[in-house]
Write a protein that holds these residues in place. Structure first.
Motif, mmCIF file in Angstrom:
data_model
loop_
_atom_site.group_PDB
_atom_site.id
_atom_site.type_symbol
_atom_site.label_atom_id
_atom_site.label_comp_id
_atom_site.label_asym_id
_atom_site.label_seq_id
_atom_site.Cartn_x
_atom_site.Cartn_y
_atom_site.Cartn_z
ATOM 1 N N ALA A 19 33.815 78.558 14.342
ATOM 2 C CA ALA A 19 32.705 77.620 14.130
ATOM 3 C C ALA A 19 32.055 77.184 15.434
ATOM 4 O O ALA A 19 30.918 76.680 15.424
ATOM 5 C CB ALA A 19 33.208 76.384 13.378
ATOM 6 N N ALA A 20 32.733 77.371 16.538
ATOM 7 C CA ALA A 20 32.184 76.922 17.824
ATOM 8 C C ALA A 20 31.018 77.809 18.254
ATOM 9 O O ALA A 20 30.976 79.006 17.966
ATOM 10 C CB ALA A 20 33.278 76.920 18.885
ATOM 11 N N LYS A 21 30.059 77.198 18.925
ATOM 12 C CA LYS A 21 28.915 77.951 19.435
ATOM 13 C C LYS A 21 29.343 78.778 20.650
ATOM 14 O O LYS A 21 30.235 78.385 21.396
ATOM 15 C CB LYS A 21 27.798 76.981 19.842
ATOM 16 C CG LYS A 21 27.216 76.200 18.680
ATOM 17 C CD LYS A 21 26.082 75.305 19.164
ATOM 18 C CE LYS A 21 25.485 74.540 18.002
ATOM 19 N NZ LYS A 21 24.364 73.647 18.447
ATOM 20 N N PRO A 22 28.724 79.911 20.831
ATOM 21 C CA PRO A 22 29.092 80.744 21.997
ATOM 22 C C PRO A 22 28.718 80.044 23.292
ATOM 23 O O PRO A 22 27.673 79.399 23.408
ATOM 24 C CB PRO A 22 28.272 82.019 21.787
ATOM 25 C CG PRO A 22 27.144 81.617 20.896
ATOM 26 C CD PRO A 22 27.665 80.541 19.998
ATOM 27 N N SER A 23 29.577 80.168 24.259
ATOM 28 C CA SER A 23 29.345 79.559 25.558
ATOM 29 C C SER A 23 28.430 80.453 26.400
ATOM 30 O O SER A 23 28.301 81.656 26.155
ATOM 31 C CB SER A 23 30.680 79.335 26.287
ATOM 32 O OG SER A 23 31.353 80.581 26.433
ATOM 33 N N ARG A 24 27.792 79.834 27.381
ATOM 34 C CA ARG A 24 26.893 80.585 28.238
ATOM 35 C C ARG A 24 27.709 81.484 29.169
ATOM 36 O O ARG A 24 28.715 81.061 29.746
ATOM 37 C CB ARG A 24 26.038 79.632 29.066
ATOM 38 C CG ARG A 24 25.106 78.762 28.222
ATOM 39 C CD ARG A 24 24.235 77.919 29.114
ATOM 40 N NE ARG A 24 23.441 78.770 30.009
ATOM 41 C CZ ARG A 24 22.587 78.274 30.929
ATOM 42 N NH1 ARG A 24 22.465 76.966 31.074
ATOM 43 N NH2 ARG A 24 21.894 79.097 31.692
ATOM 44 N N THR A 33 38.244 76.729 14.004
ATOM 45 C CA THR A 33 37.502 76.021 15.048
ATOM 46 C C THR A 33 36.854 76.999 16.026
ATOM 47 O O THR A 33 35.713 76.801 16.471
ATOM 48 C CB THR A 33 38.450 75.075 15.794
ATOM 49 O OG1 THR A 33 39.055 74.172 14.860
ATOM 50 C CG2 THR A 33 37.703 74.280 16.850
#
Length: 315
Positions: free
Chosen positions: A298-303, A295
């Motif tokens: 697969a998660a997009k990078p946070s700002r 998970t």
């Protein structure tokens, strides 16, 4: 045969008195049987530690049996010079639970004082190697105790329930204290109460604490360090209210991407787990680790936060 009885948890000073006396009388190691209070008699021995406190052969009898010249047993021998390194090894080895540690140390002492002064430099020698393994085991056990002791804060109402685990001394105040007692339980492999007590006394000098073990207990009242070698048969059921907070903390800092079970088992063997509150979550966290790791990947990078851009860490 000469039988030497030593007390349980024999100190280096106690062993040195007996070893020095035997060495001055030129008693060969194979003519001596060493026992401590907790030892069982040897099945093939014609003597028993319970027969007498100490059985000494006369000088004339020993010379006749061992064929030693009379001048070799004279008391006017030269002083015995022993290195400081060997003394340090002796102090560690005497903490080992092995029953033949006394004979091993006296055998090495005999060899050092009889034509083998550099025997400790021979790493492949059987006696030297065995001594090194004993010292290593004691050091490792002491390291594990200083790392895996977990204290619980016990209220004043519960202190009376733990009297069996607290040494009774004249220095201890007979009146009930109003300060909380920090209590811990540990199961060492060797008799390391003295060394561990000195460590925890320096580490937690401003609070009262007790460390109970199956072979005895350590108590610090902020003034005196007391060690009692009376065995404690059962582990007291003591837990404070902070255990739940620690469980939350351990779960929050767990990183599933850095899980290495083999390394964890090497540094924290399973035999210690039943006394460590954080190990209750290991099975659940390790089981969910692959899913949580997938998970995370697969998660997009946070700002990134605005301060990171202002500081020049990112463009």
């Amino acid at each position: 045969m000469i039988v030497i009885n030593l007390p349980f948890a024999c100190t280096f000073a106690q062993w040195r008195v007996e070893a020095k006396d035997l060495l001055q009388r030129n008693i060969h190691p194979y003519r001596v049987e060493w026992y401590s209070v907790s030892d069982e008699p040897d099945l093939f021995s014609d003597t028993s530690p319970a027969t007498t406190n100490k059985t000494r052969a006369t000088e004339e009898e020993y010379r006749l049996n061992a064929h030693v010249p009379a001048e070799a047993t004279s008391s006017g021998t030269a002083p015995i010079m022993i290195s400081a390194a060997f003394i340090r090894q002796c102090k560690l080895a005497l903490c080992h639970r092995s029953t033949d540690k006394f004979a091993l140390l006296y055998r090495l002492l005999w060899r050092i004082s009889h034509d083998e002064p550099h025997v400790l430099d021979m790493a492949m020698d059987a006696d030297v190697k065995k001594l090194a393994l004993m010292c290593k085991a004691v050091r490792r056990d002491l390291h594990k105790m200083t790392a895996f002791v977990r204290f619980d804060c016990v209220s004043t109402e519960r202190c009376s329930d733990l009297d069996s685990a607290r040494p009774k001394t004249s220095a201890q105040n007979s009146e009930p204290t109003q300060e909380p007692l920090y209590y811990a339980w540990f199961e060492p492999e060797h008799n390391i109460l003295v060394q561990a007590g000195e460590f925890f006394m320096k580490r937690f000098s401003n609070v009262q604490w007790t460390i109970a073990t199956p072979v005895g207990s350590i108590y610090w009242d902020k003034v005196h360090l007391t060690i009692d070698h009376s065995p404690i048969l059962t582990k007291p059921d003591v837990h404070d209210d902070i255990v739940a907070l620690w469980d939350t903390y351990y779960a929050s800092i767990f990183n599933p991407a850095r899980l290495k079970l083999k390394a964890m088992h090497a540094e924290m063997p399973r035999k210690y787990w039943h006394n460590l509150p954080e190990t209750n979550q290991i099975s659940a966290l390790s089981t969910d680790a692959p899913t949580r790791k997938h998970t995370m990947l697969a998660a997009k990078p946070s700002r990134p936060p605005r301060w990171a851009k202002k500081s020049g860490l990112i463009k």
